[in-house]
Design an enzyme around this catalytic site. Structure first.
Site, PDB file in Angstrom:
ATOM      1  N   ASP A  67       0.815  -1.223   0.000  1.00 23.34           N
ATOM      2  CA  ASP A  67       0.000   0.000   0.000  1.00 23.34           C
ATOM      3  C   ASP A  67       0.843   1.264   0.000  1.00 23.34           C
ATOM      4  O   ASP A  67       2.058   1.215   0.193  1.00 23.34           O
ATOM      5  CB  ASP A  67      -0.972  -0.011   1.196  1.00 23.34           C
ATOM      6  CG  ASP A  67      -0.336  -0.507   2.491  1.00 23.34           C
ATOM      7  OD1 ASP A  67       0.894  -0.548   2.568  1.00 23.34           O
ATOM      8  OD2 ASP A  67      -1.080  -0.851   3.420  1.00 23.34           O
ATOM      9  N   HIS A 138      -7.399  -4.851  10.233  1.00 26.15           N
ATOM     10  CA  HIS A 138      -7.132  -4.603   8.815  1.00 26.15           C
ATOM     11  C   HIS A 138      -5.862  -5.319   8.360  1.00 26.15           C
ATOM     12  O   HIS A 138      -4.947  -5.558   9.155  1.00 26.15           O
ATOM     13  CB  HIS A 138      -7.116  -3.099   8.483  1.00 26.15           C
ATOM     14  CG  HIS A 138      -5.926  -2.317   8.963  1.00 26.15           C
ATOM     15  ND1 HIS A 138      -6.002  -0.982   9.298  1.00 26.15           N
ATOM     16  CD2 HIS A 138      -4.626  -2.648   9.134  1.00 26.15           C
ATOM     17  CE1 HIS A 138      -4.811  -0.539   9.649  1.00 26.15           C
ATOM     18  NE2 HIS A 138      -3.953  -1.537   9.556  1.00 26.15           N
ATOM     19  N   GLU A 143      -9.690  -1.905   5.403  1.00 24.13           N
ATOM     20  CA  GLU A 143     -10.290  -1.613   6.697  1.00 24.13           C
ATOM     21  C   GLU A 143     -11.527  -2.486   6.923  1.00 24.13           C
ATOM     22  O   GLU A 143     -12.038  -3.103   5.974  1.00 24.13           O
ATOM     23  CB  GLU A 143     -10.697  -0.125   6.725  1.00 24.13           C
ATOM     24  CG  GLU A 143      -9.536   0.845   6.561  1.00 24.13           C
ATOM     25  CD  GLU A 143      -8.683   0.978   7.824  1.00 24.13           C
ATOM     26  OE1 GLU A 143      -8.641   0.041   8.646  1.00 24.13           O
ATOM     27  OE2 GLU A 143      -8.053   2.038   7.977  1.00 24.13           O
TER      28      GLU A 143
HETATM   29  C1  F6R Z   1       1.370  -1.455   6.137  1.00 27.45           C
HETATM   30  C2  F6R Z   1       0.123  -2.167   6.290  1.00 27.45           C
HETATM   31  C3  F6R Z   1      -0.678  -2.109   7.536  1.00 27.45           C
HETATM   32  C4  F6R Z   1       0.144  -2.437   8.782  1.00 27.45           C
HETATM   33  C5  F6R Z   1      -0.730  -2.388  10.032  1.00 27.45           C
HETATM   34  C6  F6R Z   1       0.066  -2.615  11.273  1.00 27.45           C
HETATM   35  O1  F6R Z   1       1.920  -1.655   4.840  1.00 27.45           O
HETATM   36  O2  F6R Z   1      -0.263  -2.790   5.356  1.00 27.45           O
HETATM   37  O3  F6R Z   1      -1.754  -2.992   7.430  1.00 27.45           O
HETATM   38  O4  F6R Z   1       0.694  -3.709   8.636  1.00 27.45           O
HETATM   39  O5  F6R Z   1      -1.374  -1.146  10.118  1.00 27.45           O
HETATM   40  O6  F6R Z   1       0.959  -1.569  11.475  1.00 27.45           O
HETATM   41  P1  F6R Z   1       2.061  -1.631  12.609  1.00 27.45           P
HETATM   42  O7  F6R Z   1       3.006  -2.720  12.228  1.00 27.45           O
HETATM   43  O8  F6R Z   1       2.735  -0.275  12.549  1.00 27.45           O
HETATM   44  O9  F6R Z   1       1.369  -1.898  13.886  1.00 27.45           O
END
Ligand code: F6R
Length: 245
Positions: A67, A138, A143
């Site tokens: 993303d 997500h 989402e």
């Molecule tokens: C990022 C992504 C998101 C994160 C998720 C967790 O490329 O796809 O889905 O993996 O928001 O984020 P962290 O690891 O910062 O808790």
């Protein structure tokens, strides 16, 4: 789904890196799907170490990121382009020509998303997709409520995700409202999934993912339908699991 519970985040990172490295050694021209966020940082550090100390060779690897924020240019320090180059790509010998990250500045987002999907197919599909998970369940920026069959497209970020990501911006208003994200269906097409989670804040999402009913309200629960998915968590992220693993 294989659930692996480790004591610490460090062990989660090392186990994840070991699985990625095994694939890169077995299939040097493999296609890897990368994620951003805090969770994979430890794994990326370990992959960098393996590259520098053990000669792990990424020169033939093709990469696709999950993303990118809409409206952030690649050089913006909160863009996922910047994140990937800073935290991994410029520290290993990946070939820039084989790196694909959604373009947040694409003039025609819809057309870009179609092109992105086509590049994944042209590369032979993603061999291993790395995933983090949001506290709301997500995966990528799919989402709650995202179609479980969705493909790469533009999505509106929820208030809770923008709040969670505000820590990287000077204030929450600066967090982009939209992102381009691989769809749930795109992710499910990967041959192998590797989902990492750490910390108590992810415990409810991990419980739903591993033990809950499959529902678009927790998009990560679809991982239960994948034939080759591994979930690697630390003790705090595993703290709400009820089955023995
Ligand atoms: C990022 C992504 C998101 C994160 C998720 C967790 O490329 O796809 O889905 O993996 O928001 O984020 P962290 O690891 O910062 O808790």
């Amino acid at each position: 789904m294989l659930v692996r519970i480790n004591e610490t985040y460090d062990e989660v990172s090392k186990e994840g890196a070991r699985l990625v490295a095994e694939l890169v050694r077995r299939k040097p021209n493999c296609v890897l799907g990368f994620a951003t966020g805090s969770t994979p940082l430890g794994m990326y550090k370990e992959l960098i170490r393996m590259h520098k100390q053990e000669g792990l060779d990424f020169s033939k690897v093709t990469t696709f990121n999950l993303d990118e924020y809409v409206g952030l240019p690649p050089e913006h320090d909160q863009s996922y382009h910047y994140f990937m180059w800073e935290n991994l790509f410029k520290r290993i010998n990946v070939n820039q020509r084989f790196v694909y990250i959604p373009m947040g500045m694409a003039a025609d987002v819809e057309q870009f998303c179609e092109w992105y999907e086509a590049q994944i197919v042209k590369a032979g599909g993603i061999d291993l997709q790395i995933l983090g998970i949001g506290a709301n369940g997500h995966i990528a920026f799919n989402e709650p409520g995202s179609s479980l069959g969705s493909r790469t497209r533009i999505k509106t970020l929820t208030g809770s995700t923008r709040e969670a990501n505000a820590r990287f911006f000077t204030n929450q208003d600066q967090v982009p409202k939209y992102a381009i994200t691989m769809g749930v269906g795109t992710i499910m097409d990967a041959k192998t999934l590797l989902l990492l989670a750490s910390g108590e804040g992810k415990a409810a999402a991990i419980q739903a993912t591993c033990e809950g009913p499959i529902t678009a309200m927790w998009p990560a629960t679809i991982v239960q339908m994948h034939r080759q998915a591994t979930v690697i968590v630390d003790k705090p992220a595993a703290s709400k699991l009820t089955l023995k693993y």
